[in-house]
Design a protein around this motif. Structure first.
Motif, PDB file in Angstrom:
ATOM      1  N   SER A 154       0.837  -1.202   0.000  1.00  0.00           N
ATOM      2  CA  SER A 154       0.000   0.000   0.000  1.00  0.00           C
ATOM      3  C   SER A 154       0.867   1.247   0.000  1.00  0.00           C
ATOM      4  O   SER A 154       2.052   1.197   0.333  1.00  0.00           O
ATOM      5  CB  SER A 154      -0.919   0.001   1.224  1.00  0.00           C
ATOM      6  N   TYR A 155       0.256   2.365  -0.351  1.00  0.00           N
ATOM      7  CA  TYR A 155       0.976   3.647  -0.332  1.00  0.00           C
ATOM      8  C   TYR A 155       1.508   3.919   1.082  1.00  0.00           C
ATOM      9  O   TYR A 155       2.622   4.377   1.251  1.00  0.00           O
ATOM     10  CB  TYR A 155       0.056   4.793  -0.756  1.00  0.00           C
ATOM     11  N   GLY A 156       0.682   3.639   2.079  1.00  0.00           N
ATOM     12  CA  GLY A 156       1.069   3.881   3.465  1.00  0.00           C
ATOM     13  C   GLY A 156       2.203   2.993   3.932  1.00  0.00           C
ATOM     14  O   GLY A 156       3.113   3.443   4.636  1.00  0.00           O
ATOM     15  N   GLN A 157       2.166   1.716   3.543  1.00  0.00           N
ATOM     16  CA  GLN A 157       3.250   0.798   3.910  1.00  0.00           C
ATOM     17  C   GLN A 157       4.549   1.243   3.248  1.00  0.00           C
ATOM     18  O   GLN A 157       5.612   1.184   3.852  1.00  0.00           O
ATOM     19  CB  GLN A 157       2.902  -0.630   3.492  1.00  0.00           C
ATOM     20  N   GLU A 158       4.441   1.704   1.999  1.00  0.00           N
ATOM     21  CA  GLU A 158       5.618   2.209   1.308  1.00  0.00           C
ATOM     22  C   GLU A 158       6.178   3.416   2.058  1.00  0.00           C
ATOM     23  O   GLU A 158       7.388   3.525   2.276  1.00  0.00           O
ATOM     24  CB  GLU A 158       5.276   2.610  -0.134  1.00  0.00           C
ATOM     25  N   ALA A 159       5.307   4.329   2.480  1.00  0.00           N
ATOM     26  CA  ALA A 159       5.741   5.531   3.205  1.00  0.00           C
ATOM     27  C   ALA A 159       6.457   5.158   4.498  1.00  0.00           C
ATOM     28  O   ALA A 159       7.547   5.673   4.788  1.00  0.00           O
ATOM     29  CB  ALA A 159       4.544   6.428   3.506  1.00  0.00           C
ATOM     30  N   ALA A 160       5.872   4.253   5.271  1.00  0.00           N
ATOM     31  CA  ALA A 160       6.486   3.838   6.539  1.00  0.00           C
ATOM     32  C   ALA A 160       7.864   3.239   6.291  1.00  0.00           C
ATOM     33  O   ALA A 160       8.839   3.580   6.977  1.00  0.00           O
ATOM     34  CB  ALA A 160       5.581   2.836   7.259  1.00  0.00           C
ATOM     35  N   GLY A 161       7.957   2.348   5.320  1.00  0.00           N
ATOM     36  CA  GLY A 161       9.228   1.702   5.005  1.00  0.00           C
ATOM     37  C   GLY A 161      10.291   2.687   4.540  1.00  0.00           C
ATOM     38  O   GLY A 161      11.433   2.648   4.989  1.00  0.00           O
TER      39      GLY A 161
END
Length: 159
Positions: A32-39
């Motif tokens: 997800s966009y959010g998982q990408e951001a966190a990573g």
């Protein structure tokens, strides 16, 4: 600049902007966009929040802000909004009402101000991350500041 960044600056809210290189192939491969951001930012997924728009049974659009590591409970958002039923809003309604594209929807600086609910887990953090209105751009700010800016309520929203 985005409308979200302009708003926090105008209201003199303590914040930090984080930029990372968005990789479209990461999202197309299931992340997800959010998982990408966190990573990419090296922060816990529980501290990065996604902005979801739902439609209530009375056709009102509302915003739910939940951790990217969680799923939105339609039952919980309906209860928070004091209605019986909620469903995810369609892409066109989201983009038209917020002025942002999916994957970059910020709860801040939306075209039309929607009633907003923030997952109560946000209250356990000193700061949280939300989209700054563009893929690859996040705003870090305090949950209480976010709630004040949006006149939002903290509620249990995750499934």
């Amino acid at each position: 600049m985005t409308p979200a960044i302009d708003l926090v600056k105008k209201k003199k809210i303590n914040h930090t902007i984080h930029e990372y290189c968005h990789d479209a192939s990461a999202v197309s491969s299931g992340e997800s966009y959010g998982q990408e951001a966190a990573g990419k930012m090296g922060v816990a997924a529980e501290q990065v929040f996604k902005t979801l728009v739902v439609m209530l049974d009375n056709k009102e659009l509302v915003v739910a802000i939940i951790p990217v590591s969680s799923m939105l409970s339609m039952k919980h958002i309906a209860k928070a909004a004091k209605t019986k039923k909620a469903v995810m809003a369609n892409k066109q309604d989201v983009e038209r009402s917020t002025g942002y594209v999916l994957g970059g929807v910020s709860p801040l600086g939306q075209k039309k101000r929607l009633r907003t609910f923030i997952d109560s887990t946000a209250e356990s953090f000193t700061t949280m991350f939300v989209s700054a209105g563009k893929r690859g751009l996040e705003i870090e700010l305090g949950p209480v500041d976010l709630a004040k800016l949006l006149s939002a309520h903290f509620s249990e929203l995750s499934a």
